[in-house]
Design a protein around this motif. Sequence first.
Motif, PDB file in Angstrom:
ATOM      1  N   ARG A  11       0.825  -1.208   0.000  1.00 34.39           N
ATOM      2  CA  ARG A  11       0.000   0.000   0.000  1.00 34.39           C
ATOM      3  C   ARG A  11       0.862   1.262   0.000  1.00 34.39           C
ATOM      4  NH1 ARG A  11      -4.772   2.168   3.835  1.00 34.39           N
ATOM      5  NH2 ARG A  11      -5.738   3.431   2.223  1.00 34.39           N
ATOM      6  N   PRO A  12       1.894   1.385   0.850  1.00 27.95           N
ATOM      7  CA  PRO A  12       2.746   2.574   0.753  1.00 27.95           C
ATOM      8  C   PRO A  12       3.469   2.679  -0.597  1.00 27.95           C
ATOM      9  CG  PRO A  12       3.094   1.487   2.849  1.00 27.95           C
ATOM     10  CD  PRO A  12       2.232   0.589   2.028  1.00 27.95           C
ATOM     11  N   LEU A  13       3.829   1.536  -1.178  1.00 29.77           N
ATOM     12  CA  LEU A  13       4.479   1.549  -2.483  1.00 29.77           C
ATOM     13  C   LEU A  13       3.531   2.085  -3.557  1.00 29.77           C
ATOM     14  CD1 LEU A  13       6.991   0.814  -4.149  1.00 29.77           C
ATOM     15  CD2 LEU A  13       5.983  -1.447  -4.453  1.00 29.77           C
ATOM     16  N   LEU A  14       2.252   1.706  -3.496  1.00 32.63           N
ATOM     17  CA  LEU A  14       1.268   2.249  -4.426  1.00 32.63           C
ATOM     18  C   LEU A  14       1.169   3.762  -4.299  1.00 32.63           C
ATOM     19  CD1 LEU A  14      -1.783  -0.193  -4.364  1.00 32.63           C
ATOM     20  CD2 LEU A  14      -0.433   0.457  -6.333  1.00 32.63           C
ATOM     21  N   LEU A  15       1.172   4.257  -3.068  1.00 36.86           N
ATOM     22  CA  LEU A  15       1.083   5.698  -2.847  1.00 36.86           C
ATOM     23  C   LEU A  15       2.309   6.417  -3.406  1.00 36.86           C
ATOM     24  CD1 LEU A  15      -0.442   8.080  -1.628  1.00 36.86           C
ATOM     25  CD2 LEU A  15       0.772   7.642   0.510  1.00 36.86           C
ATOM     26  N   VAL A  16       3.488   5.878  -3.153  1.00 37.60           N
ATOM     27  CA  VAL A  16       4.723   6.499  -3.654  1.00 37.60           C
ATOM     28  C   VAL A  16       4.731   6.511  -5.182  1.00 37.60           C
ATOM     29  CG1 VAL A  16       7.224   6.178  -3.801  1.00 37.60           C
ATOM     30  CG2 VAL A  16       6.075   6.010  -1.599  1.00 37.60           C
ATOM     31  N   LEU A  17       4.350   5.393  -5.804  1.00 32.90           N
ATOM     32  CA  LEU A  17       4.313   5.339  -7.264  1.00 32.90           C
ATOM     33  C   LEU A  17       3.278   6.294  -7.845  1.00 32.90           C
ATOM     34  CD1 LEU A  17       4.704   1.516  -7.941  1.00 32.90           C
ATOM     35  CD2 LEU A  17       6.346   3.325  -8.424  1.00 32.90           C
ATOM     36  N   ALA A  18       2.107   6.384  -7.215  1.00 33.51           N
ATOM     37  CA  ALA A  18       1.062   7.294  -7.698  1.00 33.51           C
ATOM     38  C   ALA A  18       1.544   8.743  -7.623  1.00 33.51           C
ATOM     39  CB  ALA A  18      -0.220   7.102  -6.892  1.00 33.51           C
TER      40      ALA A  18
END
Length: 116
Positions: A11-18
């Motif tokens: 979930r944090p990785l999705l936020l960083v990529l977004a």
Amino acid sequence: MSATLPPNFRRPLLLVLAIALLLGSATAWWLGGESSSKFAAAAMGRIGLVLAALWLAWPSLRRPARWFPPAVAVIGVVSLMVLAAQPRLIFAVVPAAATLISITMMVRGFRGPPKR
């Protein structure tokens, strides 16, 4: 030496990529002058919005994702990103994704239930 990842890194990785894609999209839009930079900015912006939506929906997506093989979630996310980048590819992406998901489910059926 293998690196160990924390259990809840997705979930944090999705936020960083977004955020990275949305910032890259804004930068390419304002600093680029050609039509190709505008196309790249629009594609990055759409993919960033899809990843941001997945980040928001992550808690409700965790339970249904356990019913399917792990490849189904990957196929779905990649299909969403391709469609966000180029919506005209829907006639190619949907049948390809359905075929890959069907093959994945058949392979899982032949293998039997997962071992715990």
